[in-house]
Design a protein around this motif. Structure first.
Motif, mmCIF file in Angstrom:
data_model
loop_
_atom_site.group_PDB
_atom_site.id
_atom_site.type_symbol
_atom_site.label_atom_id
_atom_site.label_comp_id
_atom_site.label_asym_id
_atom_site.label_seq_id
_atom_site.Cartn_x
_atom_site.Cartn_y
_atom_site.Cartn_z
ATOM 1 N N TRP A 4 0.835 -1.189 0.000
ATOM 2 C CA TRP A 4 0.000 0.000 0.000
ATOM 3 C C TRP A 4 0.879 1.252 0.000
ATOM 4 O O TRP A 4 1.775 1.412 0.798
ATOM 5 C CB TRP A 4 -0.882 -0.003 1.237
ATOM 6 N N GLY A 5 0.607 2.145 -0.961
ATOM 7 C CA GLY A 5 1.343 3.395 -1.049
ATOM 8 C C GLY A 5 2.623 3.307 -1.837
ATOM 9 O O GLY A 5 3.257 4.317 -2.096
ATOM 10 N N ILE A 123 -4.858 1.165 -9.786
ATOM 11 C CA ILE A 123 -5.095 2.441 -9.118
ATOM 12 C C ILE A 123 -6.281 3.127 -9.766
ATOM 13 O O ILE A 123 -6.471 3.045 -10.987
ATOM 14 C CB ILE A 123 -3.817 3.320 -9.167
ATOM 15 N N ASP A 126 -10.983 7.649 -5.899
ATOM 16 C CA ASP A 126 -11.699 7.335 -4.664
ATOM 17 C C ASP A 126 -13.043 8.050 -4.674
ATOM 18 O O ASP A 126 -13.144 9.228 -4.332
ATOM 19 C CB ASP A 126 -10.875 7.770 -3.460
ATOM 20 N N TYR A 136 -9.586 -1.633 -6.380
ATOM 21 C CA TYR A 136 -8.270 -1.032 -6.570
ATOM 22 C C TYR A 136 -7.312 -1.406 -5.435
ATOM 23 O O TYR A 136 -7.730 -1.652 -4.311
ATOM 24 C CB TYR A 136 -8.362 0.500 -6.614
ATOM 25 N N ASP A 137 -6.026 -1.383 -5.742
ATOM 26 C CA ASP A 137 -5.004 -1.408 -4.703
ATOM 27 C C ASP A 137 -4.892 -0.044 -4.041
ATOM 28 O O ASP A 137 -4.692 0.052 -2.829
ATOM 29 C CB ASP A 137 -3.645 -1.792 -5.303
ATOM 30 N N LEU A 138 -4.982 1.005 -4.855
ATOM 31 C CA LEU A 138 -4.893 2.375 -4.357
ATOM 32 C C LEU A 138 -6.039 3.187 -4.938
ATOM 33 O O LEU A 138 -6.314 3.105 -6.138
ATOM 34 C CB LEU A 138 -3.567 3.025 -4.754
ATOM 35 N N ILE A 159 0.857 9.764 -7.033
ATOM 36 C CA ILE A 159 1.038 8.464 -6.378
ATOM 37 C C ILE A 159 2.030 7.608 -7.153
ATOM 38 O O ILE A 159 2.829 6.859 -6.572
ATOM 39 C CB ILE A 159 -0.316 7.736 -6.262
#
Length: 351
Positions: A4-5, A123, A126, A136-138, A159
């Protein structure tokens, strides 16, 4: 999957492989193009594909920054033959082994396709709408209610550690197409294009007001020529505007231009007077001055990027309602309150 991130990088020194999902609409696809341009500037070796509605494919065909298009058949979604095509597309996507899958549509359908593509990093945006972020992962937040869609899309690049300060050509010129358009329809020193249609009926400024603007500008700019733009569905509207604008001479191009031809026509235009539509975003992308009439939508979020000063919008408690249906007891008051004189003055400032 990457932690994550932490964006995943291309493995083993191979070229980065990217899939961008933004199938529709015209304006949304245009607004998402900076993501493509900046990825290619930062990673010129990257292989980038775009998942797009087949009806909009002409906009990105032969694009210098794309390795190919993945066509999406939006209509007939439930038909068995269409599902067979979707399955073939999914198998192709998974075999491609994408490093980044970027969903800029953020709807359930695109979120599912992004997840099925099985990239190293998925990704998206949001937003609670249709729950796409679950795939999504992000998920990248908008950053504020008034953040423009273009800036929201660009937050994805932050990101991914892709710089976004570089200049780029939003929609590269197509000289052959531009030449063809000039041969078919000619070109004037001062060409003013008008877009009286819009997908939502409550985005359509009265056609009588467009006609009044044309007559006033013809008096103030005698050398100006006028063109009416729109798709085949706007032909009746275009004919009505041309009749109401008499005796102003204008060229009714509704239903006569392909997507690439429309882009090149707008690029050659001196001024675009328009409702909140996809062609408005094309005009902003090719740096054609824009005067945009807004009713229920929020120009801070979806206005002509870089040209919000050219927006005309009434001040009412219900504006912007962001609804395709007017709930005001005085139906379409937000549009009727914008006088032609205000649009004429803004047009003279920007032409």
């Amino acid at each position: 999957m990457a932690p994550w991130g932490e964006p995943a990088l291309a493995s083993g020194g191979s070229a980065l492989k990217v899939l961008i999902l933004k199938p529709s609409s015209l304006g949304d696809v245009v607004q998402a193009l900076p993501v493509l341009r900046l990825i290619k500037q930062h990673r010129p070796e990257a292989s980038v594909f775009w998942w797009i509605d087949s009806r909009l494919a002409g906009l990105l065909e032969d694009d210098p920054d794309l390795d190919g298009l993945v066509l999406f058949q939006r209509h007939g979604f439930a038909a068995p033959r269409v599902w067979q095509q979707y399955w073939r597309t999914v198998r192709w996507m998974r075999a491609r082994d994408f490093d980044w899958v970027i969903d800029l549509q953020a709807l359930a359908r695109s979120g599912i396709f992004a997840w099925l593509a099985n990239g190293r990093l998925t990704i998206g945006l949001d937003t609670p709408r249709e729950g796409a972020r679950a795939f999504y992962d992000l998920a990248v937040p908008r950053g504020g209610a008034g953040v423009h869609a273009v800036d929201w899309y660009l937050r994805v690049l932050d990101i991914l550690r892709v710089p976004r300060g570089a200049s780029f050509v939003w929609l590269p010129p197509r000289p052959a197409v531009a030449s063809r358009v000039r041969e078919r329809f000619g070109a004037g020193e001062t060409m003013i294009s008008l877009q009286p249609g819009a997908r939502w009926l409550n985005k359509r400024w009265p056609v009588e007001n467009f006609a009044a603007v044309m007559r006033a500008l013809a008096q103030r700019r005698p050398a100006a020529r006028f063109a009416i733009l729109g798709g085949a569905e706007d032909r009746e509207l275009g004919a009505r505007l041309a009749a109401l604008a008499a005796p102003v001479r204008c060229l009714d191009l509704t239903g006569q231009l392909s997507l690439p031809e429309m882009v090149e026509w707008i690029r050659a235009t001196s001024l675009m007077i328009t409702n909140d539509t996809g062609p408005m975003h094309v005009a902003a992308a090719v740096n054609t001055p824009v005067v945009a009439v807004f009713g229920p939508t929020d120009p801070r979020r979806t206005g002509p990027y870089g040209q919000l000063a050219g927006v005309c919008q009434a001040r009412l408690p219900c504006v912007p309602c962001l609804s395709p249906r007017c709930g005001n007891p005085r139906s379409l008051e937000c549009l009727y309150l914008i006088p032609p004189a205000a649009v004429v003055e803004e047009a003279c400032r920007r032409i």
